[in-house]
Design an enzyme around this catalytic site. Structure first.
Site, PDB file in Angstrom:
ATOM      1  N   ASP A  54       7.302  -0.656  50.623  1.00 12.28           N
ATOM      2  CA  ASP A  54       5.903  -0.632  50.204  1.00 12.28           C
ATOM      3  C   ASP A  54       5.309   0.743  50.521  1.00 12.28           C
ATOM      4  O   ASP A  54       5.400   1.220  51.647  1.00 12.28           O
ATOM      5  CB  ASP A  54       5.157  -1.733  50.963  1.00 12.28           C
ATOM      6  CG  ASP A  54       3.777  -2.028  50.388  1.00 12.28           C
ATOM      7  OD1 ASP A  54       3.015  -1.068  50.190  1.00 12.28           O
ATOM      8  OD2 ASP A  54       3.476  -3.208  50.173  1.00 12.28           O
TER       9      ASP A  54
ATOM     10  N   HIS B 121       4.952  -2.256  46.569  1.00 12.28           N
ATOM     11  CA  HIS B 121       3.670  -2.979  46.586  1.00 12.28           C
ATOM     12  C   HIS B 121       3.325  -3.578  45.222  1.00 12.28           C
ATOM     13  O   HIS B 121       2.257  -4.151  45.050  1.00 12.28           O
ATOM     14  CB  HIS B 121       2.566  -2.001  47.021  1.00 12.28           C
ATOM     15  CG  HIS B 121       1.336  -2.668  47.576  1.00 12.28           C
ATOM     16  ND1 HIS B 121       1.363  -3.437  48.711  1.00 12.28           N
ATOM     17  CD2 HIS B 121       0.041  -2.696  47.156  1.00 12.28           C
ATOM     18  CE1 HIS B 121       0.141  -3.900  48.968  1.00 12.28           C
ATOM     19  NE2 HIS B 121      -0.673  -3.469  48.032  1.00 12.28           N
TER      20      HIS B 121
ATOM     21  N   SER C 261      -2.179  -8.055  49.019  1.00  5.91           N
ATOM     22  CA  SER C 261      -2.831  -6.853  49.520  1.00  5.91           C
ATOM     23  C   SER C 261      -4.236  -7.193  50.033  1.00  5.91           C
ATOM     24  O   SER C 261      -4.364  -8.011  50.948  1.00  5.91           O
ATOM     25  CB  SER C 261      -2.838  -5.786  48.423  1.00  5.91           C
ATOM     26  OG  SER C 261      -3.121  -4.523  48.967  1.00  5.91           O
TER      27      SER C 261
END
Lengths: 274, 274
Positions: free
Chosen positions: A221, A253, A145
């Site tokens: 995600d 995610h 991320s």
């Protein structure tokens, strides 16, 4: 450097340490996994940069990198995601300030006094761990991320410092995302030309990349609109970069996604270690 | 049954669910990992019982069982360690009350109203997951610390219900430990004859075990004096049980220890699944 904890793990040692950072002007905590092979000589290093709200600890407990690092004889270094402490600026937004350094050197008040995560990871922490642990001068970098953004931009800007790069669900085009524009404006100022060096898609489009790259991104995600994988995927293909960009069906995610593909990423870096 | 979350993980699904337990007289939360093989038919089950202060969540995020369960096609069920909630009795001692059910059926006030973890795991939750998920009627059981105690005692008392048993750093002789005597007295009363059925060492000494067993225990475990591995090790050897009792050098009581040997335990159970 102070030792906070050390636990035996897959025949090696998962440690947590702290030190006073000159660059960030505060105490910083980080984790290092040393595989069993480090007992008999220096091992290559994989840097793992974490995402928003994380510390050094999230990946160390949940990413399951150690098993694969032990299998391949790599160390893993897990930096924190920002400076921290009472004297360090912060914001109510979880995506700005402490836990959200974005791996840049802030030039703007009140952030510039401490938020120098780019230099911290690239130079200060590297020199510290190289001096303190049995590490070979061979570095791969990955992250998740915001940390995937950090891994890509640090590597793209410093090809001489990293032998390999990969990312899990990176913030791929922060200059075009609410995960990026807010923070780059706060840390670097309103002039967007200063942002360009901190956007993997922009960097690839501007100057390419002479090596390969591995990206994993879950199709389920919950942050796809903020991550913008399509921008990076298109840039990699346009620049004819021999990369592997995998849209992984059903994954979200979370660290359930990261741990699933942790082995592939460690193998990627181990195969390219100098 | 309510679905709280589901995440794709190693090609399968890591889910968290809640339901109203009749046996414990409160809502209970549990986790189930379904491997990818469950999409094409029923898979055998591995029960993982957690230790003091844990919930369904600790092992699900930190034990790294999913990778191995996916490799071998086993489901993993992670029960909570006690009933919970406002109306449920508790104690200031972390090792008594909520988070510390010890896998017994309490007979004493104020615990008896909710603390029925033996029946809950053995019967109620088993029936629920068998009805709700594609599971074969083949069950292995393992656990860590208090959960290792639970795994061993549930299996030893119910050989017809479990095809295989293993444990990570179990509370091996609770009738002789401060991790046991306090709780067994509180839940079962002062008459120690009622405690005997909930002590793996006592059970092995009293009636043996017709199958094999795998135990892992770290030599640097900070709780060795409370766990008493030597008592169980001696009992297994005295009873000539074809067990594997491994003192693992340098490992402590943490999930770094559990995750290191998670693959061996999943293999142990998968190899013995009916």
């Amino acid at each position: 450097m102070k030792t906070i904890s050390e636990n035996t793990c897959f025949g090696g040692t998962q440690g947590v340490y702290s030190h006073t950072s000159t660059v960030c002007n505060c105490d910083m905590t980080f984790a290092v996994y040393l595989p069993p092979q480090a007992k008999s000589g220096p091992v290559p290093v994989l840097w793992y940069l974490s995402g928003l709200t994380c510390t050094h600890e999230n990946a160390m407990t949940k990413a399951a990198l150690q098993e694969h690092a032990a299998r391949r004889g790599m160390a893993v270094v897990y930096p924190d995601t920002s400076p921290r402490g009472e004297g360090v600026a912060d914001d109510e937004d979880y995506a700005l300030g402490q836990g959200a350094g974005f791996y840049v050197n802030a030039t703007q008040a009140p952030w510039a006094a401490h938020f120098q995560m780019y230099d911290y990871v690239l130079t200060e922490l590297r020199e510290l761990v190289m001096a303190q642990f049995p590490l070979a001068d061979s570095h791969g970098i990955t992250g998740h991320s915001m940390g995937g953004h950090g891994a890509l931009t640090l590597a793209l800007n410093n090809p001489d410092k990293f032998a390999s790069v990969s990312a899990f669900a990176p913030i791929a085009n922060p200059t075009a995302s609410d995960w990026g524009r807010v923070q780059l404006a706060a840390y670097l100022g309103e002039d967007e030309t200063a942002w360009q060096a901190h956007d993997a898609t922009v960097l690839i489009n501007a100057k390419g990349w002479s090596r390969d790259v591995l990206i994993d991104q879950g199709t389920s995600d919950q942050f796809l609109e903020l991550l913008k994988p399509e921008a990076l995927s298109a840039a990699l293909a346009s620049a004819r970069i021999p990369g592997v960009f995998r849209m992984q069906p059903g994954y979200d995610h979370s660290y359930y996604f990261v741990s699933t593909f942790a082995g592939d990423h460690v193998d990627w870096h181990a195969d390219r270690a100098g």
